[in-house]
Design an enzyme around this catalytic site. Sequence first.
Site: not given
Ligand code: NAD
Length: 463
Positions: A86, A262, A152, A35, A30, A154
């Site tokens: 995203t 999401c 997918f 973190k 990360d 949750r």
């Molecule tokens: P999040 O914001 O919790 O985590 C993203 C992490 O990526 C952050 O810690 C950020 O610091 C890190 N990051 C960003 N750019 C970076 C880089 N260049 N190098 C290294 N680290 C980097 O996001 P999330 O909730 O885990 O979601 C991630 C993706 O998964 C999104 O596209 C989301 O739509 C998808 N998704 C999320 C869920 C959910 O329940 N949260 C479920 C399915 C899919």
Amino acid sequence: MKIAVVGTGYVGLVSGTCFAEWGHEVICVDKNAEKIAGLLKGRLPIYEPDLDEMVARNQAAGRLAFTCDLAAAVANAQVVFIAVGTPSRPGQGDADLSFVYMAAREMAPFLAEGAVVAVKSTVPVSTGDAVEKIIAHARPYGSFSVASNPEFLREGAAIGDFLKPDRVVVGVEDGRARAVMAALYQEALGETPLVFTDRRTSELIKYAANAFLATKITFINELADLCEKVDCNVGELALGIGLDRRIGTSFLNAGPGYGGSCFPKDTLALLRTAQDYGVVLRIVEETIVANEARKRKMALKVIEAVGGDVEGLTIAVLGLTFKPDTDDMREAPSVPLIETLQRYGAVVRAYDPVGLQNAARLLEDVTLLDDPYECARNSDAVVVLTEWDSIRRIDLGRLRRLVRTPVLVDLRNALEPGAASAAGFHVSVVGQRSEHAEWANPTTDEPDFEKTASGLPRMVRGK
Ligand code: NAD
């Protein structure tokens, strides 16, 4: 297998930990040094049931590591997952892909020969093509593959969802990526369907799934409104239709509208993709508008419950996160609901068992408390907004003795209405006629939302 996961948030941390649980050698990367420092000391950046114990176990076994050093992390990895955020681009609705593209650009020079880069982030159709171009530009003679592997899981049930999914979807454009991804999942998943598609279809599957679920929630919410008018019970209705296997019982709980990280952003991004290609997705469009309207409508329901005017009254909100068992406050319905109540003059106190830190960044002028009874003390109405176990099991008699006015608005139908009435509360629920309906003076039935020329909903603020 050696795996790197780029992005250690809700998806990256859970996925990386679960891959390690399956016996793979995983390194999670990360950009956020705080973190990673926390994780190295055993402190998790998110709340997810049982994750801390699983992280610790795999760390101790030497299968799970954390770093900020992307180059070192990807150098030996056979599969590199991109799991960065995203988010919606404010005012635009399309997905902001800058984190995905930056990750691809930064890792490209360091990838091992033959590595598979699998995009786990939720990304619009053709993002994999763009990632492939970015990497090819940096290493024109290197061999690599780009796959799509949408997630997918949750929040709140993430470990179970990851380890025992209904299916895994993988989009590939070449045989090598297919073989590597099959080897990664097949042994661990046994009979679970592994759906291979082309990369673009895989990308669209994720959006289609979320849009469908968001529509299902919105459908039951609209029927809940009808139930209230015609004196029916939406819970019984949901069971009556849901037991039909063609429909299914899940995602049929009427409530304050969907939120979270999401559904809101993914429905908007899907709509934006369709608009870019001149396709009308009327059902998705209406779902977004109806859901936005619902959040405000729930504030009006609270105002009705207290007699039509909330000015100067103290409202106790129980539960802030968008659902239980997560600390995620992204797009939580509690935020617009509280802001609307504040605009109408209410003083708001709020309780949440784990979401207070994230809530503090989003809410202004709200007294945040980690005790539900303290939150309800001297309030003029108690509003249940997230069905945490601590709220479901609340002592209604004790709550009744603490409040100033015994009004309870249960926007999740989480409490037993009979028990709340027996404790002395006037109870309002969702999708059933409420005691207040007869004497309340509804401010307005129609929510103040309109569609903009682009088709995206815009709130027309009333007050
Ligand atoms: P999040 O914001 O919790 O985590 C993203 C992490 O990526 C952050 O810690 C950020 O610091 C890190 N990051 C960003 N750019 C970076 C880089 N260049 N190098 C290294 N680290 C980097 O996001 P999330 O909730 O885990 O979601 C991630 C993706 O998964 C999104 O596209 C989301 O739509 C998808 N998704 C999320 C869920 C959910 O329940 N949260 C479920 C399915 C899919």
